[in-house]
Structure formats: C-alpha cells, structure tokens
Design a protein around this motif. Structure first.
Motif, short mmCIF file in Angstrom:
data_model
loop_
_atom_site.label_atom_id
_atom_site.label_comp_id
_atom_site.label_asym_id
_atom_site.label_seq_id
_atom_site.Cartn_x
_atom_site.Cartn_y
_atom_site.Cartn_z
N PHE A 98 0.84 -1.21 0.00
CA PHE A 98 0.00 0.00 0.00
C PHE A 98 0.87 1.25 0.00
CE2 PHE A 98 -2.08 3.39 2.46
CZ PHE A 98 -3.19 3.62 1.65
N THR A 99 1.93 1.22 0.81
CA THR A 99 2.84 2.38 0.88
C THR A 99 3.48 2.65 -0.47
OG1 THR A 99 3.31 1.94 3.21
CG2 THR A 99 4.88 3.33 2.02
N GLU A 100 3.91 1.59 -1.16
CA GLU A 100 4.53 1.77 -2.48
C GLU A 100 3.53 2.34 -3.48
OE1 GLU A 100 7.89 -1.75 -2.67
OE2 GLU A 100 5.77 -2.32 -2.70
N LYS A 101 2.28 1.88 -3.41
CA LYS A 101 1.26 2.40 -4.32
C LYS A 101 1.03 3.90 -4.07
CE LYS A 101 -1.35 -1.94 -4.78
NZ LYS A 101 -2.62 -2.63 -4.46
N VAL A 102 0.97 4.27 -2.80
CA VAL A 102 0.75 5.67 -2.44
C VAL A 102 1.92 6.53 -2.92
CG1 VAL A 102 0.59 7.31 -0.52
CG2 VAL A 102 -0.75 5.19 -0.48
N LEU A 103 3.15 6.07 -2.67
CA LEU A 103 4.33 6.84 -3.07
C LEU A 103 4.39 7.01 -4.58
CD1 LEU A 103 7.03 5.33 -0.67
CD2 LEU A 103 6.12 7.64 -0.60
N LEU A 104 4.09 5.95 -5.32
CA LEU A 104 4.12 6.03 -6.78
C LEU A 104 3.02 6.97 -7.29
CD1 LEU A 104 4.81 2.33 -7.80
CD2 LEU A 104 6.28 4.28 -8.23
N TRP A 105 1.82 6.91 -6.69
CA TRP A 105 0.74 7.78 -7.13
C TRP A 105 1.08 9.24 -6.87
CZ3 TRP A 105 -2.74 11.40 -5.40
CH2 TRP A 105 -3.83 11.66 -6.23
N ILE A 106 1.64 9.52 -5.71
CA ILE A 106 2.05 10.89 -5.39
C ILE A 106 3.15 11.35 -6.34
CG2 ILE A 106 3.18 12.34 -3.66
CD1 ILE A 106 1.77 10.67 -1.52
N ARG A 107 4.15 10.48 -6.53
CA ARG A 107 5.26 10.82 -7.44
C ARG A 107 4.75 11.13 -8.85
NH1 ARG A 107 7.44 11.53 -11.49
NH2 ARG A 107 9.37 10.65 -12.34
N PHE A 111 3.88 15.47 -8.70
CA PHE A 111 5.16 16.05 -9.12
C PHE A 111 5.36 15.80 -10.61
CE2 PHE A 111 5.47 15.12 -4.60
CZ PHE A 111 5.91 16.34 -4.10
N ILE A 112 4.80 16.70 -11.40
CA ILE A 112 4.88 16.60 -12.85
C ILE A 112 5.79 17.69 -13.38
CG2 ILE A 112 3.55 16.71 -15.01
CD1 ILE A 112 1.12 15.71 -13.45
N PRO A 113 6.87 17.34 -14.09
CA PRO A 113 7.16 16.00 -14.61
C PRO A 113 7.87 15.06 -13.63
CG PRO A 113 8.78 17.54 -15.42
CD PRO A 113 7.78 18.35 -14.65
N ASP A 114 8.44 15.61 -12.54
CA ASP A 114 9.16 14.75 -11.61
C ASP A 114 9.36 15.49 -10.29
OD1 ASP A 114 11.72 16.32 -11.87
OD2 ASP A 114 11.64 15.52 -13.90
N ALA A 115 10.04 14.84 -9.38
CA ALA A 115 10.16 15.35 -8.01
C ALA A 115 11.11 16.54 -7.88
CB ALA A 115 10.61 14.22 -7.08
N ARG A 116 11.75 16.96 -8.97
CA ARG A 116 12.66 18.12 -8.90
C ARG A 116 12.01 19.38 -9.46
NH1 ARG A 116 14.92 12.73 -9.24
NH2 ARG A 116 16.30 12.66 -7.43
N LYS A 117 10.71 19.37 -9.64
CA LYS A 117 9.99 20.49 -10.25
C LYS A 117 10.09 21.77 -9.42
CE LYS A 117 5.55 20.82 -9.89
NZ LYS A 117 4.08 20.61 -10.04
N PRO A 145 16.46 14.23 -14.60
CA PRO A 145 15.04 14.58 -14.47
C PRO A 145 14.63 15.60 -15.54
CG PRO A 145 16.32 15.64 -12.74
CD PRO A 145 17.26 14.71 -13.44
N HIS A 146 13.47 15.36 -16.15
CA HIS A 146 13.04 16.20 -17.25
C HIS A 146 12.53 17.57 -16.80
CE1 HIS A 146 13.82 12.98 -19.98
NE2 HIS A 146 12.94 12.18 -19.41
N SER A 147 12.35 17.76 -15.50
CA SER A 147 11.99 19.09 -15.00
C SER A 147 13.07 20.11 -15.36
CB SER A 147 11.78 19.06 -13.49
OG SER A 147 12.91 18.55 -12.83
N LEU A 148 14.30 19.66 -15.55
CA LEU A 148 15.37 20.59 -15.92
C LEU A 148 15.12 21.21 -17.29
CD1 LEU A 148 16.64 19.20 -13.44
CD2 LEU A 148 18.85 19.51 -14.55
N HIS A 149 14.42 20.47 -18.16
CA HIS A 149 14.08 21.04 -19.46
C HIS A 149 13.10 22.20 -19.31
CE1 HIS A 149 16.35 17.97 -21.38
NE2 HIS A 149 15.50 16.99 -21.12
N LEU A 150 12.34 22.19 -18.23
CA LEU A 150 11.40 23.31 -18.00
C LEU A 150 12.16 24.57 -17.61
CD1 LEU A 150 8.46 21.53 -16.14
CD2 LEU A 150 8.97 21.68 -18.60
N LYS A 189 -0.75 15.89 -19.19
CA LYS A 189 0.17 16.96 -18.80
C LYS A 189 1.61 16.61 -19.16
CE LYS A 189 -2.56 18.87 -14.96
NZ LYS A 189 -2.63 19.02 -13.47
N HIS A 190 2.00 15.36 -18.88
CA HIS A 190 3.34 14.91 -19.25
C HIS A 190 3.56 15.04 -20.75
CE1 HIS A 190 5.36 13.19 -15.72
NE2 HIS A 190 4.18 12.83 -15.27
N GLU A 191 2.59 14.58 -21.53
CA GLU A 191 2.73 14.62 -22.98
C GLU A 191 2.78 16.05 -23.50
OE1 GLU A 191 -0.46 12.27 -24.50
OE2 GLU A 191 0.43 10.35 -23.86
#
Length: 422
Positions: A98-107, A111-117, A145-150, A189-191
C-alpha cells in the motif's frame, strides 16, 4: 571561446551512469573552443554517491549551485527504505505494498514532470543574472530529471538564446512511466510538457536512433544522436579464475532475465564442470523479485552481490569478468534504450551477452561491433548454446573479444561531435 551554460541535476558526488555524460563532455569541450559553465543543485538527494568522482571535475570549470527542495525527505516519513528504492528506479511490479502504491501515485500525479519540479522557478530567476553577466548565448539542459528542461523552456521564453535539450532517456515512452499510476489528466500533462520542450528547444540531442525517430514525429527541430561513451585508459588485469558473468548497475525488476536463470539452471544440472566454475556477479541495487527468481531457480549459491561499486572498481570488475551481461526490459518501448554501461563494456574488451527485446538497438550494436551475442529473453535454447560456447573457450583460455570500430565512442570523439552541433 564560446560560453555555454550546462544545467544538470546529476553531478559529482552523484554516482551511477547519469553523471558520466556531462562530466566527460565538460572535460573535453574546451579543446573544441567551448567554455562550459555548469549549474547544479547545492543540496540534492542522490540515491547513489561516489565521492571519487569529485576528483574528476576539471579545476578550470566554473560550477554554480543553488539550493533545491525535494520531496523525498517528506516521503521518507512513510517509509525511508521504499522512498530510497523508488528514487533509485527500483519499482516493484508484483504485489506492491500500500505504501509503495501511495508513493508512486504521489510521485506520478503531484510532481509533474518529476520530483525536482520545485527547482524550476528559483533556477530561472537565479540564472537570469548569470546569462547577462557571463554573456551566455547557449544553454543546455540534460534530463532526466526532465523538469530541468522546463528551466530551459522558461529561459528561452525570456531571452534570445539558443537552447539545446539533451535527453539521456526518453520521457513519456520510457518503461517506468506507465508504472507511476498516472491519472488521465496527469498523462496528458506529461505529454503536453514533452511536446512543448521538443517544439520550443532550438536543437535536440538524444542517445539512440530510435528515440530520434520517435521525437522526429513530434518536432521539426534538428535532432542529433550522440551516444554515451567511454573515457578511461585501462591497464591490463588478470581475468577471474571462475567463469564469471557480471552485470554492472541497477538490476530493475522489469529486466529480470528469467530465460538466463533457466538456462543456467539447466547447464548446472547437465554439466558438473560448468557447475563448479560458474559465478554470477551483480553490482548495484538488485530488485527483490530478481533475488526471488534467483532463489527459485536454485542459483543463490552461484550469485555474488557486490553492492554499489565506485567507478574505478567498476572498471576493474568489467575487465576481469569472463562475460559481461547487458539487460533490457522485454518491451517494444525499450528498443531505443542504450544503457550507458554498454560503452564501458566495449572499452573493457570482454565478450558481451546482451539480452533484450527483439529489435533492440543496443543488441544490434553489440552484433555490429562483433563484441558478443544478442539473445531474446525467452530464447533459452540459444542462451544455453551461447553460454556453453563461451564456457568451452573459457576452459581453453581463448574467451576473448575482438570488437571492431568502438573507438568512435570515446568521450573525446563524442564531444567533438557535440561541439560542432552547438
């Protein structure tokens, strides 16, 4: 000398393959009339650290740093271990908690595109003065991380500069993207962000021909394939006495080579000499499901986990191994993924056993350069034949690699190609 601003996340003391690409480009760019200035986070959460790489950063290079806020500290309140595992790219496929599912859903959805946004807006503000003071005409963003492209996207909107987006991996088409439990809104949003970067950047750099084709269907902008490479001058070492098959780097669950484990199990049962000589070495993080598969196939006693190795130890391990293992997920989406380790394998001059999807670009390169064999995950019979042939050569002391044409992947040659593209 032309100045360029390189915006990166992975930088020494970060370990792993992500740091090598621009560390080496920066090393050689001045030889081709380009002065790089590097911008990196001041306090990043690197899942892997290799302090020895710090000494490889050229003293003459200006390094700029600014603080970054990352969510991994907050997420670790739920589970420190699972947070670190997910940030390393190890995503459990079967029966996630359950914890892994929650972390993945939050991630995936918060955090779009990723956690460095959260680093994007502060970086755009900070780099405005840098661009003016240094007379920067070209910026390069490298992801993931692709947030750097932003950051590049934001700077391009404000200034009349050339922006080059370097994709070390694809964005929405990469294998793990589907595991992030994205809502339909998040997927779109990612696309949209990916398309915006590809259309508005002046030039695109990718690491494979397949990714070039994929991006070429989205953007008319110039796209250049510049692969990863190798740099180190290697000294001769003595080969392992055992029949060692070594995999370097994180062994993600999706890459679990079930066909290989089956082939090894059968060879052990059929050949006593093979059984006594075999040793499989796994260097890096290994997924729990991979370890369970090894156990299920009765191979635990033949497998040695080396853990994370410093880069110099990696080079030594590659050279001493009898066979080098290159793995990729068995999926159409991974055909264009060329692991950075391939090029260091080329440099090690040891035979490569590549196991991946049909049409895999990296496997084709292994065959093209006569550096080893490419097999499909499910082709157990071919895997057994390749392993047995290699073992017979090992017994006779004739297991060698006579690869051809790999010199083109030296970091200096690749940097020359980069400098011309800039």
């Amino acid at each position: 000398m032309r100045k360029i601003l390189v915006i990166a996340y992975y930088w020494p003391p970060a370990g792993g393959p992500g740091v090598q690409r621009w560390l080496k480009f920066v090393k050689y760019l001045p030889e081709f009339g380009v002065e790089p200035i590097v911008y990196v986070p001041e306090n990043p959460s690197y899942p892997i650290v290799d302090e020895k790489l710090v000494s490889e950063v050229p003293d003459s290079i200006k390094i700029l740093k600014q603080p970054i806020k990352e969510p991994y500290g907050w997420a670790s309140l739920l589970s420190k271990k699972k947070t670190k595992t997910i940030s390393s790219g190890i995503i459990k496929e079967k029966d996630p908690s359950f914890t892994e599912k929650v972390l993945l859903w939050i991630r995936g959805n918060f955090f779009i595109p990723d956690a460095r946004k959260l680093w994007v807006k502060p970086s755009i503000s900070y780099l405005a003065k840098v661009i003016a003071d240094e007379g920067i005409q070209t910026i390069v963003t490298t992801g993931p991380p692709h947030s750097l492209h932003l950051i590049g996207l934001g700077l391009k909107k404000k200034y009349n500069i050339q922006w080059i987006a370097d994709f070390r991996d694809p964005w929405t088409s990469i294998g793990y993207h589907k595991k992030l439990r994205l809502t339909e809104s998040s997927r779109l949003k990612h696309e949209a962000l990916e398309k915006s970067v590809l259309v508005k950047a002046d030039k695109i750099i990718v690491t494979s021909k397949i990714t070039k084709t994929e991006f070429g269907a989205i953007t008319p902008k110039p796209i250049k394939v510049i692969t990863n490479g190798f740099d180190d001058e290697l000294k001769p070492v003595e080969l392992d006495s055992k029949f060692t098959i070594s995999h370097i780097g994180s062994l993600l669950t999706g890459r679990n080579p079930l066909g290989l484990w089956q082939a090894l199990r059968e060879l052990i049962a059929e050949n006593e000499t093979f059984k006594n000589a075999l040793r499989v070495q796994l260097a890096g993080v290994v997924g729990e499901e991979v370890l369970q598969s090894i156990k299920d196939h009765g191979l635990t006693d033949y497998v040695k986990q080396l853990g994370y190795l410093s880069h110099d130890k990696v080079l030594e391990t590659q050279q001493k191994s009898q066979l080098l293992l290159l793995l990729e997920i068995d999926s159409d989406e991974t055909k264009g993924i060329i692991p950075g380790k391939l090029f260091e394998y080329f440099n090690a001059k040891r035979p490569i056993l590549a196991i991946g999807p049909k049409g895999w670009e990296a496997g084709a390169m292994v065959a093209q350069h006569k550096a080893g064999h490419m097999c499909l995950h499910t082709d157990v019979a071919t895997l057994k034949n390749v392993l047995l042939d290699a073992f017979h050569h090992y017994q006779k002391g004739t297991l060698v690699c006579h690869s051809e044409g790999v010199e083109r992947y030296h970091r200096k040659a690749l940097t020359e190609s980069l400098a011309k593209f800039i």
